[in-house]
Design an enzyme around this catalytic site. Structure first.
Site, PDB file in Angstrom:
ATOM      1  N   LYS A  14      76.266  13.428  42.647  1.00 55.81           N
ATOM      2  CA  LYS A  14      77.048  13.960  43.753  1.00 55.81           C
ATOM      3  C   LYS A  14      78.532  14.111  43.371  1.00 55.81           C
ATOM      4  O   LYS A  14      78.979  13.570  42.357  1.00 55.81           O
ATOM      5  CB  LYS A  14      76.911  13.027  44.957  1.00 55.81           C
ATOM      6  N   TYR A  54      69.211  19.846  52.628  1.00 53.58           N
ATOM      7  CA  TYR A  54      69.250  18.801  53.666  1.00 53.58           C
ATOM      8  C   TYR A  54      68.596  19.233  54.972  1.00 53.58           C
ATOM      9  O   TYR A  54      68.830  18.614  56.011  1.00 53.58           O
ATOM     10  CB  TYR A  54      70.694  18.376  53.917  1.00 53.58           C
ATOM     11  N   ASN A 117      77.628   7.682  47.845  1.00 56.29           N
ATOM     12  CA  ASN A 117      76.698   6.793  47.139  1.00 56.29           C
ATOM     13  C   ASN A 117      76.218   7.336  45.793  1.00 56.29           C
ATOM     14  O   ASN A 117      75.142   7.015  45.321  1.00 56.29           O
ATOM     15  CB  ASN A 117      75.533   6.379  48.041  1.00 56.29           C
ATOM     16  N   HIS A 120      71.782  11.426  44.351  1.00 55.88           N
ATOM     17  CA  HIS A 120      70.636  11.709  45.218  1.00 55.88           C
ATOM     18  C   HIS A 120      69.390  11.742  44.347  1.00 55.88           C
ATOM     19  O   HIS A 120      69.427  12.241  43.223  1.00 55.88           O
ATOM     20  CB  HIS A 120      70.796  13.077  45.902  1.00 55.88           C
ATOM     21  N   GLU A 133      62.432  20.099  46.344  1.00 54.76           N
ATOM     22  CA  GLU A 133      63.809  20.001  45.873  1.00 54.76           C
ATOM     23  C   GLU A 133      63.998  20.672  44.511  1.00 54.76           C
ATOM     24  O   GLU A 133      64.999  21.340  44.288  1.00 54.76           O
ATOM     25  CB  GLU A 133      64.258  18.544  45.854  1.00 54.76           C
TER      26      GLU A 133
END
Length: 156
Positions: A14, A54, A117, A120, A133
């Site tokens: 990310k 998402y 975080n 992913h 994905e």
């Protein structure tokens, strides 16, 4: 897919990890574990693709923040291959909330905040998540197939 119970799994570094210079660290950990990198790119994700990525969270209050963040800077989408690759990667990255992630996991070592975080990864409990994905981020011709030089030392 490869032979046997090998599978491909989607992982994305990310913008927070990219900005902090953690790309090499994340890739190194996955390589050192024995997983095989079969696709990688660096990009600024288009908003439309982020919304598709998402889409399962579209009705949730944090959806706009997710899309805004993932499009806020460079990301590194990747596909890794190996035996039980999705479960292996999920174990390595740790819990979604860094406060619950164990030390030694990527999030446990490098993340402090749920919204930042680091990485992913496709969810092994979500049937079809990997195919969906991978298909969002890569065309079939971007996934390479090759013999992993150390496979005989990794698998029985």
């Amino acid at each position: 897919m490869s032979d046997g119970d090998h599978e491909r799994t989607f992982v994305m570094i990310k913008p927070d990890a990219f900005g902090r210079g953690l790309v090499g660290e994340v890739i190194s950990r996955l390589e050192e574990r024995g997983l095989k990198l079969v696709a990688i790119k660096v990009e600024n994700m288009p908003r439309e693709r982020a919304e598709e990525h998402y889409s399962e969270h579209e009705d949730k209050p944090f959806y706009d923040d997710l899309v805004d963040f993932i499009t806020s800077g460079p990301v590194v989408p990747m596909v890794w291959e190996g035996q039980d690759a999705t479960r292996q990667v999920r174990q390595m990255i740790g819990e979604t909330d860094p406060l619950e992630a164990q030390p030694g996991t990527i999030r446990g070592d490098f993340a402090l905040d749920l919204g930042r975080n680091v990485v992913h990864a496709a969810d092994h409990e979500d049937e079809g998540a990997n195919e969906r994905e991978i298909g969002i981020h890569f065309d079939d011709d971007e996934l390479i197939d090759y013999d992993q030089h150390d496979a005989e030392w990794l698998y029985e």
